[in-house]
Design a protein around this motif. Structure first.
Motif, short mmCIF file in Angstrom:
data_model
loop_
_atom_site.label_atom_id
_atom_site.label_comp_id
_atom_site.label_asym_id
_atom_site.label_seq_id
_atom_site.Cartn_x
_atom_site.Cartn_y
_atom_site.Cartn_z
N LEU A 1 7.04 7.36 -3.22
CA LEU A 1 6.68 6.00 -3.62
C LEU A 1 7.48 5.21 -4.20
CD1 LEU A 1 3.10 7.25 -5.03
CD2 LEU A 1 3.54 6.33 -2.85
N SER A 2 7.22 3.74 -4.10
CA SER A 2 8.25 2.71 -4.82
C SER A 2 7.54 2.25 -5.94
CB SER A 2 8.59 1.84 -3.69
OG SER A 2 9.21 0.57 -4.56
N SER B 1 1.11 -1.24 -0.01
CA SER B 1 0.06 -0.07 0.09
C SER B 1 0.78 1.31 -0.01
CB SER B 1 -1.07 0.02 1.34
OG SER B 1 -1.84 1.23 1.25
N PRO B 2 0.57 2.32 -0.76
CA PRO B 2 1.30 3.57 -0.88
C PRO B 2 1.09 4.42 0.33
CG PRO B 2 -0.47 3.78 -2.52
CD PRO B 2 -0.61 2.08 -1.69
N ASN B 3 1.67 3.88 1.43
CA ASN B 3 1.47 4.73 2.56
C ASN B 3 2.44 5.57 2.87
OD1 ASN B 3 0.74 5.77 4.91
ND2 ASN B 3 1.43 3.81 6.25
N LEU C 1 -1.50 -0.93 -10.55
CA LEU C 1 -0.56 -1.25 -11.72
C LEU C 1 -0.50 0.15 -12.55
CD1 LEU C 1 -1.70 -4.69 -12.77
CD2 LEU C 1 0.50 -3.85 -12.01
N ALA C 2 -1.78 0.85 -12.61
CA ALA C 2 -1.72 2.25 -13.35
C ALA C 2 -0.94 3.30 -12.71
CB ALA C 2 -3.20 2.80 -13.47
N LEU D 1 4.70 -0.99 -6.17
CA LEU D 1 3.05 -1.08 -6.58
C LEU D 1 3.12 -2.16 -7.84
CD1 LEU D 1 3.01 2.70 -6.82
CD2 LEU D 1 1.52 1.47 -5.33
N GLN D 2 4.07 -2.20 -8.51
CA GLN D 2 3.89 -3.04 -9.57
C GLN D 2 3.67 -4.46 -9.03
OE1 GLN D 2 6.93 -2.76 -12.48
NE2 GLN D 2 6.26 -4.45 -13.77
N LEU D 3 4.42 -4.80 -7.98
CA LEU D 3 4.60 -6.06 -7.42
C LEU D 3 2.88 -6.44 -6.69
CD1 LEU D 3 5.62 -8.74 -6.41
CD2 LEU D 3 6.64 -7.60 -4.58
N GLY D 4 2.43 -5.27 -6.21
CA GLY D 4 1.20 -5.31 -5.27
C GLY D 4 0.14 -5.83 -6.48
#
Length: 253
Positions: free
Chosen positions: A64-65, A48-50, A126-127, A69-72
């Motif tokens: 952000l990483s 989660s982008p916390n 993903l977007a 995000l892509q892995l999630g």
């Protein structure tokens, strides 16, 4: 002349010698639920982008990483696939033993509803990774456009587990009302809907389904896999006076 009437023989997972020997075979397809829960926890909570701030603005994008995000998002898509297969397996394997119980249909429908909603939730993740610096379309949106996707990710994947929470409530009904699932599992399955009702109705927290939903999937479907449940044909048959009937149109010829 009367004949003995009986409920249809429940199909076991393997249905071979184990059933003939009086030891019901364990269902294997239920482990799909455990897998969906594990993947869901990783894809939702750990990616989660916390940003850890009370007043978040476009500047938060710098922290952000994109890889996280892509892995999630990728693991989230795998979670959706498992939920769809789990829902289909439930319809084929479990509905046959419920004698038309509406709650059993709600379980499958709830899993399917979550799969549909999570397709969007994880797709937004993903977007966001796609449009961040380093992504294939990093120049596709300005910072404001990227921040829009960031906001969608705030609760997006978490909200999608509402269908799973509804399925938990249906399993509780199948246990405590219909006696087709063990009582302990019914009591455990009451926790997600009650908790979500409180968190949404009292605190206006929209994403709590994403906290309790994946955990319930792990506990509930591990319990269905390892325990004894009439729903799955893994409980030893008990004498049932309702199986022998001397009246009624089905018992006559």
């Amino acid at each position: 002349m009367t004949t003995t009437t009986a409920r249809a023989t429940r199909g076991h997972a393997d249905g071979g010698a184990a059933g003939a020997a009086g030891a019901p075979a364990r269902a294997r397809w239920t482990w799909l639920g455990v897998g969906a829960g594990v993947l869901g926890i990783v894809a939702t909570m750990f990616t989660s982008p916390n940003v850890g701030s009370d007043r978040v603005g476009p500047e938060a994008l710098a922290g952000l990483s994109r890889g996280q995000l892509q892995l999630g998002g990728a693991l989230g898509y795998a979670t959706v696939a498992l939920l769809l297969v789990l829902a289909a397996s439930w319809r084929v394997k479990a509905l046959a033993t419920t004698r038309g119980a509406v709650a059993a249909r709600v379980v499958a429908d709830g899993l399917t509803a979550s799969a549909a909603a999570l397709s969007l939730g994880y797709g937004w993740k993903l977007a966001l990774a796609l449009y961040l610096p380093g992504g294939i379309n990093e120049n596709g949106f300005t910072t404001d456009g990227q921040f829009f996707y960031f906001m969608l990710n705030d609760f997006g994947p978490f909200i999608g587990y509402l269908g799973v929470v509804v399925a938990a409530g249906a399993v509780a009904w199948l246990s405590l009302r219909d006696r087709l699932v063990s009582r302990w599992l019914g009591l455990v399955s009451l926790i997600p809907p009650v908790a979500v009702l409180f968190m949404s109705g009292v605190l206006s927290i929209a994403g709590f389904p994403g906290i309790v939903g994946p955990i319930w999937l792990i506990v509930a479907f591990a319990g269905l896999s390892l325990g004894s449940h009439e729903l799955l044909g893994t409980a030893k048959s008990q004498p049932d006076s309702r199986r022998v009937s001397g009246s009624g149109s089905l018992g006559r010829r």
